[in-house]
Scaffold this motif. Structure first.
Motif, short mmCIF file in Angstrom:
data_model
loop_
_atom_site.label_atom_id
_atom_site.label_comp_id
_atom_site.label_asym_id
_atom_site.label_seq_id
_atom_site.Cartn_x
_atom_site.Cartn_y
_atom_site.Cartn_z
N GLN A 340 0.88 -1.28 0.00
CA GLN A 340 -0.10 0.01 0.07
C GLN A 340 1.04 1.47 0.10
O GLN A 340 1.72 1.58 0.93
CB GLN A 340 -0.95 0.18 1.37
CG GLN A 340 -1.74 1.23 1.16
CD GLN A 340 -2.93 1.14 2.27
OE1 GLN A 340 -2.98 0.55 3.01
NE2 GLN A 340 -4.02 1.81 1.93
N LEU A 341 0.60 2.10 -0.92
CA LEU A 341 1.45 3.40 -1.07
C LEU A 341 0.81 4.45 -1.07
O LEU A 341 -0.63 4.36 -1.39
CB LEU A 341 2.22 3.22 -2.39
CG LEU A 341 1.42 3.06 -3.85
CD1 LEU A 341 1.06 4.53 -4.25
CD2 LEU A 341 2.13 2.34 -4.82
N ALA A 342 1.23 5.55 -0.92
CA ALA A 342 0.44 7.04 -1.06
C ALA A 342 1.57 7.88 -1.66
O ALA A 342 2.73 7.74 -1.27
CB ALA A 342 0.07 7.58 0.40
N ALA A 422 9.24 6.80 -2.83
CA ALA A 422 10.08 7.65 -2.16
C ALA A 422 10.23 8.99 -2.98
O ALA A 422 10.21 10.14 -2.37
CB ALA A 422 10.90 7.10 -1.62
N ALA A 423 10.63 8.82 -4.23
CA ALA A 423 11.25 10.02 -5.09
C ALA A 423 9.95 10.97 -5.20
O ALA A 423 10.16 11.92 -5.37
CB ALA A 423 11.89 9.23 -6.32
N ALA A 424 8.78 10.37 -5.08
CA ALA A 424 7.50 11.18 -5.60
C ALA A 424 7.09 11.98 -4.23
O ALA A 424 5.87 12.72 -4.40
CB ALA A 424 6.53 10.37 -6.00
N GLY A 425 7.77 11.66 -2.99
CA GLY A 425 7.43 12.22 -1.78
C GLY A 425 6.29 11.53 -1.38
O GLY A 425 5.29 12.14 -0.20
N SER A 434 5.84 -5.51 4.90
CA SER A 434 6.51 -6.49 5.41
C SER A 434 8.02 -6.89 4.82
O SER A 434 8.80 -7.85 5.09
CB SER A 434 5.93 -8.02 5.10
OG SER A 434 5.55 -8.32 3.91
N ARG A 435 8.30 -5.76 3.79
CA ARG A 435 9.46 -6.08 3.45
C ARG A 435 10.14 -4.66 2.87
O ARG A 435 11.45 -4.88 2.26
CB ARG A 435 9.19 -6.77 2.04
CG ARG A 435 7.95 -6.31 1.26
CD ARG A 435 8.01 -6.31 -0.11
NE ARG A 435 9.12 -5.60 -0.75
CZ ARG A 435 8.87 -4.21 -1.01
NH1 ARG A 435 7.92 -3.47 -0.62
NH2 ARG A 435 10.04 -3.59 -1.52
N LEU A 436 9.62 -3.53 3.42
CA LEU A 436 10.51 -2.37 3.03
C LEU A 436 12.05 -2.22 3.60
O LEU A 436 12.36 -2.83 4.58
CB LEU A 436 9.65 -1.22 3.52
CG LEU A 436 10.09 0.20 3.31
CD1 LEU A 436 9.95 0.76 1.69
CD2 LEU A 436 9.32 1.22 4.19
N ARG A 437 12.92 -1.66 2.61
CA ARG A 437 14.15 -1.34 2.99
C ARG A 437 14.25 -0.12 3.94
O ARG A 437 13.81 0.75 3.77
CB ARG A 437 15.04 -1.18 1.67
CG ARG A 437 15.14 -2.59 0.86
CD ARG A 437 16.27 -2.23 -0.09
NE ARG A 437 16.99 -1.11 -0.43
CZ ARG A 437 16.90 -0.33 -1.52
NH1 ARG A 437 16.27 -1.00 -2.45
NH2 ARG A 437 17.41 0.92 -1.68
N PRO A 438 15.05 -0.50 5.08
CA PRO A 438 15.20 0.55 6.12
C PRO A 438 15.59 1.98 5.64
O PRO A 438 15.32 2.85 6.28
CB PRO A 438 16.29 -0.22 7.14
CG PRO A 438 16.12 -1.62 7.01
CD PRO A 438 15.90 -1.66 5.51
N ASP A 439 16.54 2.09 4.50
CA ASP A 439 17.14 3.15 4.31
C ASP A 439 16.28 4.26 3.56
O ASP A 439 16.30 5.27 3.52
CB ASP A 439 18.13 2.97 3.08
CG ASP A 439 17.53 2.04 1.91
OD1 ASP A 439 17.35 1.12 1.97
OD2 ASP A 439 17.60 2.79 0.77
N LEU A 440 15.03 3.58 3.24
CA LEU A 440 13.81 4.54 2.58
C LEU A 440 13.09 5.10 3.79
O LEU A 440 12.16 5.91 3.54
CB LEU A 440 13.07 3.69 1.77
CG LEU A 440 13.61 3.42 0.47
CD1 LEU A 440 12.72 2.67 -0.57
CD2 LEU A 440 14.23 4.71 -0.41
N LEU A 441 13.04 4.55 4.89
CA LEU A 441 12.14 5.17 6.00
C LEU A 441 12.12 6.39 6.26
O LEU A 441 10.97 7.31 6.29
CB LEU A 441 12.62 4.41 7.47
CG LEU A 441 11.60 4.37 8.62
CD1 LEU A 441 10.26 3.85 8.28
CD2 LEU A 441 12.16 3.81 9.99
#
Length: 482
Positions: A340-342, A422-425, A434-441
């Motif tokens: 789920q993205l926003a 992330a690049a889109a804000g 259950s799988r996001l990379r921590p560096d994008l947090l």
């Protein structure tokens, strides 16, 4: 008692020591005596990710906190235990002519879980998320003991707890603001042939609820075609259907009471604390061909209906995810994951990118749901880790593939999609992740440092934790148990 608990999607499982504290004293004692793996609080086990899992640690169930008080008609509020489900609350409020302003797609979420996720519904532009309708909450935290938090009197810890994924302490009670209901909605389905048309139609609705189902298998010019469903409350003392509004509210109350019954037990008994049975080797029933046929039929039916409005009892529009108990089993024994993205306004291209990328990877979503998100109400904040931001949210359900090249392609596709979001804000929903990379947090959640500061004051030793917390390093490097 050591049991194996799963997430709602059946894609993850973790062995844990399960306890069920019954009152403030027991909760305080549990937090004081926690071992090195810490404590994870768990309501109904409805999280799609690993927010309510604690591998090798303690999981505390909130089922003993299930009482629902009477509606205070003067203030339009109700005081409830955090272990009560949203269906429990509605079983009390709806017969009296009141409803919760914000409802997600299921009534099986507990109030505490709804607070921890700062859940939103299909009416977010008009009603925001549940945090905007909390008058106060009672929190027990490792450092602060038992405290009553309000958005005005204690905004820091309050907004760190709302959307805080259960990591600031344990919510014991919540006082919720309600709104009147006549028990009916005016609903309509409108078929739109392209994603641009779906977005345009969703953008027209500000007063009621609106959600779009997208055909995740359609491509080319028809990419993102879907059905936009709108619903506007009607009825009540002076509104349409007033003669039947009270009877409709009573009917909704009965429906909500039925939703309070436990769902059929999943293979790993999420949220029950009972030992898990062996997971059945169920086949994947949502095959690509079956989904394509179902999608085509749904789109054709909506187009034939022509968007004509209809008057529907509120009970029939509530909780679509509860219509088929145990539906995650349709994805087979490996379960499914939801991405789920926003993204903010002006970044609608990411929505098309997400659909196209999954199709190109050979994993078109079995279910794709698009909603519009609004800004917090004037004078209100949002939780520092809350998911909603003004713009659009797209939820994509994908069956977990067997290990091999297909699984590798899916993982790479979702990693690339996270980068684009992330690049889109934008951001990924943590309670679904259950799988996001921590560096994008930090890029996705600019309030992360403020949340960490409040969490450190409430729980300096990191007693409250979860697999999600450890995987993403939510508390920061070196914080919390290991």
């Amino acid at each position: 008692m050591a049991v194996a608990l799963s997430n709602f999607t059946r894609s993850l499982a973790a062995p844990s020591e399960v306890v069920r504290p019954a009152g403030e004293a027991e909760w305080l004692r549990l937090l004081e005596r926690a071992d090195g793996r810490g404590v994870t609080v768990r309501g109904a086990g409805a999280s799609y990710g690993d927010a309510a899992l604690n591998s090798g640690g303690t999981v505390a169930l909130t089922g003993a906190l299930r009482d629902v008080g009477e509606v205070d008609g003067g203030s339009g509020t109700v005081d409830v235990g955090a272990g009560a489900t949203l269906a429990d609350v509605l079983a009390v409020t709806l017969p009296a002519g009141w409803t919760l302003p914000v409802l997600p797609g299921t009534g099986r979420v507990t109030v505490g879980g709804a607070v921890a996720a700062d859940v939103h519904g299909k009416n977010h532009p008009a009603r925001s998320s549940i945090g905007a309708h909390i008058e106060s909450l009672v929190l027990v935290s490792p450092a602060g003991g038992v405290r009553t938090l309000t958005p005005d009197g204690s905004p820091g810890p309050f907004w760190a707890t709302v959307g805080g994924l259960g990591l600031t302490g344990v919510v014991l009670r919540v006082r919720l603001r309600l709104e009147r209901t006549g028990g009916w909605v005016r609903s309509a389905d409108r078929a739109e042939p392209t994603l641009d048309r779906v977005v345009e139609e969703l953008g027209r609705n500000d007063a009621g609820s609106a959600v779009a189902w997208l055909d995740g298998h359609s491509g080319g010019p028809a990419l993102g075609r879907g059905v936009v469903t709108t619903a506007v409350p009607v009825g009540g003392p002076t509104g349409e259907a007033s003669a039947t509004g009270r009877a409709g509210a009573r009917a909704v109350g009965r429906a909500a009471a039925r939703a309070r019954r436990p769902a059929p037990r999943a293979a790993t008994a999420p949220g029950t604390g009972r030992p898990a049975r062996r997971r059945p080797r169920s086949p994947l029933l949502l095959s690509a061909s079956a989904v394509r046929v179902a999608n085509a039929a749904r789109f054709a039916a909506a187009r034939a209906h022509g968007g004509r409005p209809r008057l529907v009892e509120l009970r029939r529009s509530l909780f679509p995810l509860d219509a088929l108990p145990g539906w995650p089993a349709l994805y087979g024994r490996r379960g499914f994951l939801q991405h789920q993205l926003a993204v903010p306004p002006g970044q609608e291209g990411v929505l098309a990118l997400a659909l196209r990328a999954l199709q190109d990877a050979g994993h078109p979503p079995a279910l794709a749901v698009l909603k519009r998100l609004g800004a917090p109400p004037a004078g209100h904040e949002a939780g520092t880790l809350s998911f909603p931001l003004p713009g659009w949210t797209l939820a994509l359900d994908v069956a977990v593939p067997p290990a091999g090249p297909g699984a590798v392609r899916l993982a790479r596709t979702l990693d690339d999609l996270d980068q684009a979001v992330a690049a889109a804000g934008g951001r990924t929903s943590l309670v679904k992740d259950s799988r996001l990379r921590p560096d994008l947090l930090r890029r996705m959640y600019p309030g992360l440092d403020r949340w960490r500061a409040e969490a450190a004051r409430l729980d300096p030793d990191g007693v409250m934790t979860s697999d999600l917390d450890r995987r993403l390093g939510l508390r920061g490097a070196g914080a919390g148990p290991c």
